[in-house]
Design an enzyme around this catalytic site. Sequence first.
Site, PDB file in Angstrom:
ATOM      1  N   HIS A  62       0.827  -1.212   0.000  1.00 14.88           N
ATOM      2  CA  HIS A  62       0.000   0.000   0.000  1.00 14.88           C
ATOM      3  C   HIS A  62       0.858   1.258   0.000  1.00 14.88           C
ATOM      4  CE1 HIS A  62      -3.709  -2.216   0.546  1.00 14.88           C
ATOM      5  NE2 HIS A  62      -4.347  -1.088   0.387  1.00 14.88           N
ATOM      6  N   LYS A  97     -10.440  -7.203   7.617  1.00  9.94           N
ATOM      7  CA  LYS A  97     -11.122  -7.432   8.889  1.00  9.94           C
ATOM      8  C   LYS A  97     -11.125  -6.156   9.701  1.00  9.94           C
ATOM      9  CE  LYS A  97      -7.138  -9.199  11.460  1.00  9.94           C
ATOM     10  NZ  LYS A  97      -6.636  -9.734  12.698  1.00  9.94           N
TER      11      LYS A  97
END
Lengths: 280, 179
Positions: free
Chosen positions: B36, B101
């Site tokens: 990322h 999550k």
Amino acid sequence: MKKLPVSDITKLISGLCIEANVDLRPDLKKAISGALKREKSKSAKGVLRLLLENAAIASKNRIAICQDTGMAVVFMEIGQDVRLVGGSLKNAVNKGVKDGYKKGYLRKSVVRSPIVRENTKTNTPAILHTEIVRGKAVRVWVMPKGFGSENKSKIRMLNPSDGEKGIIDFVTRAVKEAGPEACPPFVLGVGIGGTFDHAAGLAKKALLRRIDKKNPDLRSRALEKKIMDKVNSLGIGPMGMGGKTTVFGVNILSSATHIAGLPVAVNINCHATRSAYGVL
Amino acid sequence: MNKLTLPLKKEEIRALKAGQSVLLSGIVYTARDAAHKILAELIKNRKKPPVSLKNITIYYAGPAPSPRNQVIGSCGPTTSARMDIFTPALLRSGVKAMIGKGRRSKEVKDSIIKYKAVYFLAPAGCGALLSKKITKKKMVAYKNLGPEAIYELEVKDFPVIVGIDSKGGDIFKKRRRPR
């Protein structure tokens, strides 16, 4: 004096790394099944069923329960009548972790520097805690510690006047903040007393105790129950989707401390609380 | 149960509601912290990322190595919140769905609404089970990052729950008390 080649320790640790990561601890399996009976909500039941199914698939296929196979934390109790021969203990431990993580197809999640962040590709170095004890046995515990839950762990230097209430409130707040990210239902390791560093160490070590085994210290046992009731009333539930089961267990280890202090550390562990034990 | 094929169509995304269970099939790309950081940097410098981000689904995951005769090792979701600071830029660049999550930041939720995207939750800590829903694994970029590399995964009936829908509906905002 008993002589023990450190290569035996390497071999033992390699096997324990695999066992801990692949076979869910029996006390955790029992806790999941127990919670499944207690929960009424459909989503909570659904998640708990998945956890059991996941554990069965991991065991059958010999793959990791969770892809985060953790940083390897190794606890050793070394009898003072043992002489370790054949090389450095630290190297032997790291070689055991390296071998186990390679052989078990476990993820290598360790970076050399916390700032530069270059993966060592071996999952080493491990975190090693040693204690010299009486006797001639060498006991080894391997605890693969995942960071989804590790990141949510906390320590606080309370005042003596804060007492049990202060401890309960602090732990409850930590669990609330951990929320769904840290993979509830949790097991909480709580270290109380000692110094700043010692409280954190106790919190980690507390996670080794099977959650179906009672705390031999009666005061701690009573406090465990109080924390458990309070935390489970938060309603976070399995995967944070609501339910009665936010923690499977609370394990306290406490120690003598200073007249001015009440250190408390809570080490949060996910529903896959993992460890394996061996003795030489 | 609702079955969907990736990449998701606009109207499919629009129809999804927080809390809904869905089985996903198709291509997802793994990316976590390190990937990322690189992708956000590339976007900032107007450079081309190693995979086109247009309409893709990103899975926040770092798989365990593939054992012999198995497609992939354990492969469950990691904590999405660590990706929050990078996510708005990625959504602006065309990412349509994320799987992870836990909770997301307000900025992420606002971007999900703005770019009509969706955030799914995969069963956390069920990496062994989820590995059996993955039918292909291919290294795409940043091999040196080890588990943090970008992998292209083909999934079949991969179980997820809608965490945040395109209207900002959030599963964790409707927390229930224990019954």
